[in-house]
Design an enzyme around this catalytic site. Structure first.
Site, short mmCIF file in Angstrom:
data_model
loop_
_atom_site.label_atom_id
_atom_site.label_comp_id
_atom_site.label_asym_id
_atom_site.label_seq_id
_atom_site.Cartn_x
_atom_site.Cartn_y
_atom_site.Cartn_z
N HIS A 73 10.03 49.72 38.14
CA HIS A 73 10.61 50.69 39.09
C HIS A 73 10.07 50.36 40.49
CE1 HIS A 73 12.39 54.35 40.43
NE2 HIS A 73 11.61 55.25 39.86
N ASP A 119 14.03 46.16 46.13
CA ASP A 119 12.63 45.74 46.26
C ASP A 119 12.47 44.27 46.62
OD1 ASP A 119 11.45 48.21 45.68
OD2 ASP A 119 11.80 47.94 43.54
N HIS A 139 19.18 45.44 37.94
CA HIS A 139 19.16 46.89 38.12
C HIS A 139 19.94 47.54 36.98
CE1 HIS A 139 19.59 50.85 39.92
NE2 HIS A 139 18.55 50.51 40.65
N1 CMC Z 1 14.58 38.48 35.31
C1 CMC Z 1 15.01 37.87 34.17
N2 CMC Z 1 15.79 38.47 33.27
C2 CMC Z 1 16.14 39.74 33.48
C3 CMC Z 1 15.73 40.44 34.63
C4 CMC Z 1 14.93 39.76 35.58
N3 CMC Z 1 14.52 40.38 36.69
N4 CMC Z 1 16.23 41.70 34.62
C5 CMC Z 1 16.93 41.80 33.46
N5 CMC Z 1 16.87 40.61 32.79
C6 CMC Z 1 17.56 40.30 31.52
C7 CMC Z 1 16.83 40.94 30.35
O1 CMC Z 1 15.90 40.06 29.77
C8 CMC Z 1 17.99 41.26 29.42
O2 CMC Z 1 18.34 40.09 28.76
P1 CMC Z 1 18.94 40.17 27.24
O3 CMC Z 1 20.22 40.94 27.34
O4 CMC Z 1 19.14 38.74 26.87
O5 CMC Z 1 17.89 40.85 26.42
C9 CMC Z 1 19.13 41.61 30.35
O6 CMC Z 1 18.84 40.93 31.59
C10 CMC Z 1 19.27 43.11 30.64
O7 CMC Z 1 17.99 43.57 31.05
P2 CMC Z 1 17.41 44.99 30.63
O8 CMC Z 1 15.94 44.97 30.79
O9 CMC Z 1 17.96 45.38 29.30
O10 CMC Z 1 18.10 45.90 31.74
P3 CMC Z 1 17.63 47.32 32.20
O11 CMC Z 1 18.80 47.96 32.83
O12 CMC Z 1 16.95 48.02 31.09
O13 CMC Z 1 16.49 46.99 33.29
C11 CMC Z 1 15.40 46.46 35.32
C12 CMC Z 1 16.69 46.98 34.66
C13 CMC Z 1 15.47 46.74 36.81
C14 CMC Z 1 14.19 47.22 34.74
C15 CMC Z 1 15.27 44.95 35.04
O14 CMC Z 1 16.37 44.27 35.62
C16 CMC Z 1 13.96 44.38 35.57
O15 CMC Z 1 12.94 44.43 34.86
N6 CMC Z 1 13.95 43.83 36.82
C17 CMC Z 1 12.73 43.35 37.44
C18 CMC Z 1 11.93 44.53 37.98
C19 CMC Z 1 12.56 45.12 39.23
O16 CMC Z 1 12.93 44.41 40.15
N7 CMC Z 1 12.62 46.44 39.27
C20 CMC Z 1 13.11 47.20 40.44
C21 CMC Z 1 14.37 47.94 40.14
S1 CMC Z 1 15.21 48.48 41.64
C22 CMC Z 1 14.17 49.65 42.34
C23 CMC Z 1 14.07 50.89 41.58
O17 CMC Z 1 15.06 51.53 41.26
O18 CMC Z 1 12.93 51.26 41.30
#
Ligand code: CMC
Length: 430
Positions: A266, A365, A307
């Site tokens: 987050h 971010d 995201h």
């Molecule tokens: N790098 C590599 N792979 C990724 C990333 C990333 N940054 N983000 C998602 N994926 C992959 C993930 O491994 C998954 O792959 P698979 O379907 O093969 O298992 C797929 O994409 C979907 O990811 P998810 O974790 O199921 O998606 P989510 O909606 O639960 O998570 C997220 C969203 C923001 C937590 C995630 O994209 C992430 O961890 N990003 C990096 C951390 C980040 O930048 N966070 C700030 C978010 S924006 C500010 C805020 O709102 O706080």
């Protein structure tokens, strides 16, 4: 079947109509509230991927189109024309203020900036290297001890005072945390300065010499705070609503929200992005890190990418990237290695099939830390900056939640996978 109902057929063939609710815009919502009572089944949605937790008229996001609106106003318009204080009024009250409403609101926020002197003692108890997010959460939680007698949640005036105090005092608490980390004396707020000028003054002034406000920095912060001000039912806001739904003191609910924000998935991502860029170090290393992010056996993720809601682009990231260019130019920074590296990393990832297929784009971010760094704000304070902007969103959602006559304590259910009933075995027989 009526048009505004969703038909479910259970495994035993029973038909059930679930009401469908329609908002102003956005997808229709199936109302499953009576499902358990009528059918004895729960819905299952870990991470709330398909679940709306409440009704809200504050913020709207269209993740496919990259749209973000506060009270109906596109964030791009607010970023170009408004100020953080005006946006705060809008989020809290639902409409843009008139001149006199804005003057009154701004004056109120300016006059609530001081902390009770007793709160400063908290900082004496922290280690010099305590993370500022830990201090922010703890000291905001302590506000419930200072202001409990003026916090009757059923009293609209008290709800207003709560929102004003959170908005006004968070910068003072944040700056005090920074001063503890740097070993410098705490600097009192100056109510002749505007919100962001005052924050910079409390952050960077020292008693030994006059401090000149950097107007470029103040304007940049104001814009960043607008972009962070609200984001509907994100993790920290949902935490504030959930904690507050029990009737808990709202300052404690905000402290819970601050803790939720700190996580790297987050708001903690902005700090993680800068650390990642420093670790990558050079464009020649980008491929190695992109490969790591794609490798399922490696827990590394490209921080600042992806995201839950935005699947096309994050409108805040677009504004912040443009802002990076302008700020670095206005600050006359010729050598911008981190920004150059971030832009190159973005280009490489955007052309990569893995990121294309999974709709992973830079989020809010990805570039914000580069601006904070250029303004002289240390990496450990980045998520605190996010919290300052988001504080008004949290306060607005708490007010909306607590004022809702249909409001209930948040109490999700579960899919139990533990042992079925078994009998206690005496210890000597195990
Ligand atoms: N790098 C590599 N792979 C990724 C990333 C990333 N940054 N983000 C998602 N994926 C992959 C993930 O491994 C998954 O792959 P698979 O379907 O093969 O298992 C797929 O994409 C979907 O990811 P998810 O974790 O199921 O998606 P989510 O909606 O639960 O998570 C997220 C969203 C923001 C937590 C995630 O994209 C992430 O961890 N990003 C990096 C951390 C980040 O930048 N966070 C700030 C978010 S924006 C500010 C805020 O709102 O706080």
């Amino acid at each position: 079947m009526s048009q505004d109902a969703f038909r479910l057929i259970s495994p035993n063939g029973t038909e059930l109509e679930l009401p469908v609710r329609t908002g102003t815009i956005g997808p229709e919502v199936i109302d499953v509230a009576k499902l358990y009572k009528e059918q004895g089944v729960f819905t299952y949605d870990p991470g709330f991927v398909s679940t709306g937790s409440c009704e809200s008229d504050i913020t709207y996001i269209d993740g496919e189109q990259g749209v973000l609106m506060y009270r109906g106003y596109p964030v791009e318009q607010l970023a170009a024309k408004s100020s953080f204080i005006e946006v705060s009024y809008l989020l809290l009250h639902g409409n843009l203020p008139t001149t006199s409403e804005l003057e009154k609101f701004e004056g109120t926020i300016r006059r609530h900036t001081m902390l009770n002197e007793g709160m400063l003692n908290f900082f004496k108890g922290f280690r010099y290297d305590a993370h500022p997010m830990a201090m922010l959460s703890a000291v905001v939680g302590s506000m419930s001890a200072y202001y409990h007698s003026e916090m009757d949640a059923s009293n609209p005036d008290h709800r207003d005072i709560f929102a004003h105090r959170i908005l006004a005092k968070l910068p003072t608490i944040a700056a005090a945390a920074y001063k503890l980390n740097t070993g410098q004396p705490f600097i009192y707020p100056r109510n002749d300065l505007n919100y962001c000028q005052n924050f910079l003054h409390m952050l960077f002034a020292v008693p030994a010499e006059p401090y000149e406000i950097d107007e470029v920095a103040a304007e940049a912060l104001d814009l960043l705070f607008i972009l962070h001000a609200d984001h509907e039912q994100n993790c920290s806001t949902s935490t504030v609503r959930m904690a507050g739904s029990s009737g808990a003191n709202p300052y404690s609910a905000i402290a819970a929200g601050i803790s939720a924000l700190w996580g790297p998935a987050h708001g903690g991502a902005n700090e993680a992005v800068l650390k990642m860029l420093e670790e990558i170090g050079d464009v020649s290393q980008i491929k190695k890190y992109v490969d790591k992010a794609k490798d399922k056996s490696d827990s590394f993720r490209l921080m600042g990418f992806g995201h839950r809601v935005y699947k096309n682009f994050d409108p805040r990231a677009t504004i912040i990237r443009d802002m990076c260019h302008k700020i670095l130019q206005r600050l006359d920074r010729k050598d911008t290695p981190l920004f150059d590296l971030a832009q190159e990393l973005e280009q490489v990832a955007l052309k990569d099939d893995y990121f294309i297929e999974k709709n992973l784009y830079p989020n809010v971010d990805f570039y914000s830390g580069i601006i904070y760094r250029a303004l002289g704000i240390p990496t450990s304070m980045f998520t605190v900056m996010f919290a300052l902007g988001r504080s008004v969103g949290w306060a607005s959602h708490w007010r909306e939640m607590i004022s809702d006559p249909a409001g209930k304590i948040a109490r999700p259910r579960q899919l139990y996978t533990g042992p079925a009933q078994r009998d206690y075995t005496p210890i000597e027989k195990r």
